[in-house]
Structures are given as C-alpha cells and as structure tokens.
Design a protein around this motif. Sequence first.
Motif, mmCIF file in Angstrom:
data_model
loop_
_atom_site.group_PDB
_atom_site.id
_atom_site.type_symbol
_atom_site.label_atom_id
_atom_site.label_comp_id
_atom_site.label_asym_id
_atom_site.label_seq_id
_atom_site.Cartn_x
_atom_site.Cartn_y
_atom_site.Cartn_z
ATOM 1 N N PRO A 2 0.865 -1.398 0.139
ATOM 2 C CA PRO A 2 -0.036 -0.084 -0.162
ATOM 3 C C PRO A 2 1.064 1.132 0.053
ATOM 4 C CG PRO A 2 -0.627 -1.446 1.689
ATOM 5 C CD PRO A 2 0.663 -1.899 1.331
ATOM 6 N N GLY A 29 -8.360 4.044 -3.195
ATOM 7 C CA GLY A 29 -8.191 2.797 -2.247
ATOM 8 C C GLY A 29 -9.207 1.706 -2.132
ATOM 9 N N ARG A 30 -10.367 2.342 -2.354
ATOM 10 C CA ARG A 30 -11.412 1.243 -2.346
ATOM 11 C C ARG A 30 -11.450 0.401 -3.620
ATOM 12 N NH1 ARG A 30 -14.587 5.861 -0.279
ATOM 13 N NH2 ARG A 30 -15.705 5.681 -2.364
ATOM 14 N N ARG A 33 -7.077 -2.756 -4.560
ATOM 15 C CA ARG A 33 -6.783 -3.361 -3.351
ATOM 16 C C ARG A 33 -5.676 -4.281 -3.375
ATOM 17 N NH1 ARG A 33 -10.451 -1.359 -0.024
ATOM 18 N NH2 ARG A 33 -10.355 -3.451 1.384
ATOM 19 N N THR A 34 -5.034 -4.668 -2.289
ATOM 20 C CA THR A 34 -3.812 -5.296 -2.337
ATOM 21 C C THR A 34 -4.109 -6.917 -2.603
ATOM 22 O OG1 THR A 34 -3.590 -5.839 0.061
ATOM 23 C CG2 THR A 34 -2.630 -3.625 -0.838
ATOM 24 N N ASP A 37 -6.530 -8.023 0.090
ATOM 25 C CA ASP A 37 -7.601 -6.954 -0.070
ATOM 26 C C ASP A 37 -7.705 -5.749 1.120
ATOM 27 O OD1 ASP A 37 -10.124 -6.609 -1.076
ATOM 28 O OD2 ASP A 37 -11.236 -7.466 0.658
ATOM 29 N N GLU A 38 -6.533 -5.335 1.114
ATOM 30 C CA GLU A 38 -6.413 -3.942 1.933
ATOM 31 C C GLU A 38 -6.251 -2.918 0.784
ATOM 32 O OE1 GLU A 38 -6.296 -3.447 5.138
ATOM 33 O OE2 GLU A 38 -6.695 -5.549 5.500
ATOM 34 N N PRO A 39 -6.725 -1.501 1.244
ATOM 35 C CA PRO A 39 -6.780 -0.494 0.143
ATOM 36 C C PRO A 39 -5.415 -0.337 -0.291
ATOM 37 C CG PRO A 39 -7.917 0.042 2.166
ATOM 38 C CD PRO A 39 -7.207 -1.130 2.389
ATOM 39 N N ARG A 42 -3.859 4.759 1.008
ATOM 40 C CA ARG A 42 -4.439 4.810 2.277
ATOM 41 C C ARG A 42 -3.966 6.328 2.769
ATOM 42 N NH1 ARG A 42 -2.099 0.423 6.148
ATOM 43 N NH2 ARG A 42 -0.116 1.213 5.175
#
Length: 209
Positions: A2, A29-30, A33-34, A37-39, A42
Amino acid sequence: MPVTFGMLVFDGVEVLDLGGPFEVFSTAGRLARTADDEPLLRVLTIATTDHPVRCRGGLKVVADHTLDEDPPFDVLVIPGGVTAAVEADAGVIDWVARRRQTSVLTFSICTGAFLLAATGALDGRPAATHWEDQDELARRRPDIQVRTDVRWVDDGDIVTSAGISAGIDASLHIVSRLFGERLARRTATQMEYAWEAGRTTEAGASDGP
C-alpha cells in the motif's frame, strides 16, 4: 505494498483542499486492493494537536496523528487555506522540510505552496497556487517560477496545484502517475467527477485540463 498519503491539517485549512484529495485517494483505495484485500492507497491526517482542528468555514476535524507521533507515510500532502499562522510555526515548517526529504512525492494544494516554499523546496522550480495568491508567492519568493496558466505542475518529486477544485484534478493526476490512468479514470467515474488526463507540455511539468 500500500501507498500511504500523509496529509497535514491545521486551523484555517480549506475544506475542499483537504477533502478533495482525501476523497480521490481514499476512493482509489476502495477500488484498488492489495493481494490481502487491503486498500492500495491509504490516507492519514496529521496535525500539531490531538484536539479538533477548525477548518476554514467552521468544520472541525480530529487528525489521526500528531506531528510528534510522526507516523510513516510515502506521499506528503499539504493543503492550503489560511496559512499565515502555520507559516510562522517553525515546528511545522521544520517537520514539512524533513518529511519532504523522506517522501517519494510531495503534493501541495492552493496556498499549501506557501508552506512548502517556506522550506526553500520550491526555489528555482515551477509551482502553482491559487490565482489570488500567485503575485504574493512570486513577491515573497522571487526564485520560484510561479505558473499562472496551469491547474497543476508536476516537477518530479513535487506536484503543486492551483486552488480548491484544481487539487482534485492534480490528485487524479497523481493516481494516474503512480497507479495508471485506468485507476484514475475509474476513481473519477466513481466520484462522478469530470476529469481529463493532463498533457505534458515541457520537461518536468504537466498541465491540467
């Protein structure tokens, strides 16, 4: 990994200078995703205090971190607004100067350019600010090449934008530069914001629409 945007907030910050870029980066960021499943993008807000900051117009904001906490981030974001008191705060200016050196990119919006200029980072470089403040920036810092004909300037490790809504355009440009134009266009569509990618007109600088 991120990418984290560290956004300075202060009493008198312009709401859209803060909220426009925040919305662009958080929306991107929404959408991106990584693998976990993280933004992919950020945003952290940072202030001199853990008490509420009163934005221009009266909106109150509580920052995520204080300058003393000095959280890690990749991109330094400096909104504008009424900046005289912040410019006179040596602790803030020293922090901006130091964190600019450790950031992969620094982005100022509107009169945020005055905070960046106070560190000497814009001397000898092109920069943009709000149209009402262009003459003042040029008067105070004659070494800065103040651009009056663009909505933003991309000068490599520093991006500066003109006022308020131009910060949204420049933020989408940054998303395009870091993550590709497709994500920038998806972000603009999600925001229902009319945006066109900038075009390079000279070495080291990109013009907005």
